[in-house]
Design a protein around this motif. Structure first.
Motif: not given
Ligand code: SF4
Length: 467
Positions: A149-164, A429-434, A452-459
């Motif tokens: 998997a590492k060999a298949s990645l180019a410089a600047g390739d990233i993952g995105l995470y969105v938490g619900i 790059l992670a977005m969302g609470a926690g 922030p971990k909890y939805p209220k604090e995140y908001i």
């Protein structure tokens, strides 16, 4: 257990080993030292010596701290010697041998990668740390998948995470931040508003940095707790904020079958989602009830039928070995029922009892380590026999029997995101609470930024940030 360290301060190494060897004991450092009950670990003259006093007898373990050239290597060698000396003394005293031997880290693949790069083998790895040969082989297989998997990645390739961070109910073993949506329904709309703001800001950050998202993962919680309309809004916002042209993988956790509908699946399909996770954990209705899932095994099968009818999704199914009330026979039955549903991936977790989970207060309800070991071994044999291959592996603290979590996949269907995340191959790059963003440096270093971990604090935080 009473501990005394002499000639070093490798507390963390000693405590990790203690947790592995004697999971019910906690460290205490008596000011007078240890002379008759506990462990004394000394480091001197290039050697660690552990003297373990237990049940009126004394046991000794020794390990050399040699072969280092730099200060960094020296620290590593000394920590390893401290652990090994403790390990050897403990085994001499009759402590059961852990399957991962003297290895305590959560990512054994990092060490295996170093071994392979130095021309060493899985057998060397097994011998150096007293790891069971089948675990070493498993680790070699997942490490090779990570290297590919590492060999298949180019410089600047990233993952995105969105938490619900919402779920229909809270599972008894859950230590995540997820809220029971019945109690927190009024937070969902403001949470989504804040999240869309963060997504827009993150999109600008990625564009400015010239990065290229290759894997996108919606997790939580259970993203499919959202309505079809809310999912549509969220996916549309992601497509607008990020250039997804190079995306190789788009995954949504639809973990709880009771949240899956044809309408939501159609929305996901429309936005290019290609992978979903439908997680039974067990196919025993009694065990499902015991862990508070409030759905049945039949609902899992029905959800799978909906997913298959909705289109060409690759499906992952998560299982847990060691759930309350489960047995090796019950777990074998679960495996057969899951295999009959023909998912592309099966992830087999070992139950980890973390502080904050309901089960932490009820250890007597859980199967013993021997039974959990039988479940994990059976899963490995059965999945390999059915054509699945291990592609990622990690361990956690407080796992029953000190086993591991393994992702199995039919050839060519493993999740790139899981590998990137677990092996820290690229920035995520992670977005969302926690959410925990990991910036991967070119030298292999990782810098973290957590939301922030909890939805209220995140908001509130997003509001403070003007988002
Ligand atoms: S589905 Fe997962 S995140 Fe949600 S309550 Fe259960 S364990 Fe926690």
């Amino acid at each position: 257990m009473r501990l005394q360290l002499i000639g070093h301060d490798y507390k963390y190494a000693a405590e990790q080993m203690l947790l592995t060897l004697f999971p019910r004991e906690r460290p205490v450092y008596p000011p007078e030292g240890v002379a008759d009950d506990g462990a004394r670990i000394a480091l001197e003259g290039g050697e660690a010596v552990c003297t373990l006093f237990r049940n009126g007898r004394t046991y000794t373990g020794r390990a050399p701290a040699d072969g280092w050239r730099t200060q960094r290597e020296r620290v590593r060698a000394e920590q390893r010697a401290v652990k090994l000396s403790f390990y050897r003394a403990a085994l001499a005293s009759g402590a059961p041998k852990p399957v991962w031997g003297a290895l305590t880290g959560v990512k054994p693949g990092k060490l295996m990668a170093r071994y392979l790069s130095e021309g060493k083998t899985a057998a060397d790895f097994a011998a150096d740390f007293d790891v069971d040969p089948d675990r070493a082989a498993l680790c070699e297989a997942t490490t090779r998948a990570a290297l590919a998997a590492k060999a298949s990645l180019a410089a600047g390739d990233i993952g995105l995470y969105v938490g619900i961070p919402f779920c229909p109910t809270r599972c008894a073993y859950c230590s995540f931040i997820s809220s029971d949506v019945r109690a927190s329904e009024k937070l969902v709309a403001p949470y989504l508003k804040a999240l869309l703001g963060e997504i827009r800001a993150a999109g600008e950050e990625v564009r400015r940095a010239g990065q290229r998202p290759v894997a996108l993962y919606l997790g939580g919680g259970t993203p499919t707790t959202l309505t079809a309309e809310q999912l549509d809004t969220l996916c549309a916002a992601l497509a607008e904020a990020f250039d997804l042209a190079a995306l190789r993988e788009y995954t949504v956790e639809a973990g709880r079958p009771d949240t899956i509908t044809a309408e939501k699946l159609a929305v996901l399909k429309k936005h290019g989602v290609g992978r979903v996770s439908v997680n039974p954990q067990t196919m025993s209705d009694a065990v499902l009830a015991a862990i508070g899932r409030r759905h049945t095994a039949q609902q899992v099968a029905d959800a799978l039928a909906l997913v298959r009818a909705a289109g060409n999704f690759a499906v992952n199914m998560d299982l847990i070995a060691g759930l309350p009330g489960d047995t090796p026979e019950g777990f074998a039955d679960t495996l057969e029922k899951v295999l009959a549903l023909a998912p592309e991936n099966v992830t087999v977790h070992t139950l980890a009892i973390k502080n904050g989970s309901f089960l932490a207060s009820r250890p007597e309800a859980l199967p013993g380590a021997e039974d959990v070991g039988r479940m994990v071994s059976l899963a490995g044999r059965r999945l390999a026999g059915a054509g699945y291959r291990p592609y990622y592996l990690y361990r956690q603290k407080y796992m029953s029997g000190g086993f591991e979590n393994v992702g199995w996949a039919r050839p060519g269907t493993g999740s790139l995101y899981n590998i990137i995340m677990m092996e820290e191959l690229a920035t995520v790059l992670a977005m969302g609470a926690g959410g925990s963003t990991k910036y991967a440096g070119p030298d292999g270093s990782v810098r973290r930024r957590t939301n922030p971990k909890y939805p209220k604090e995140y908001i509130e935080r997003m509001r403070e940030n003007g988002i």
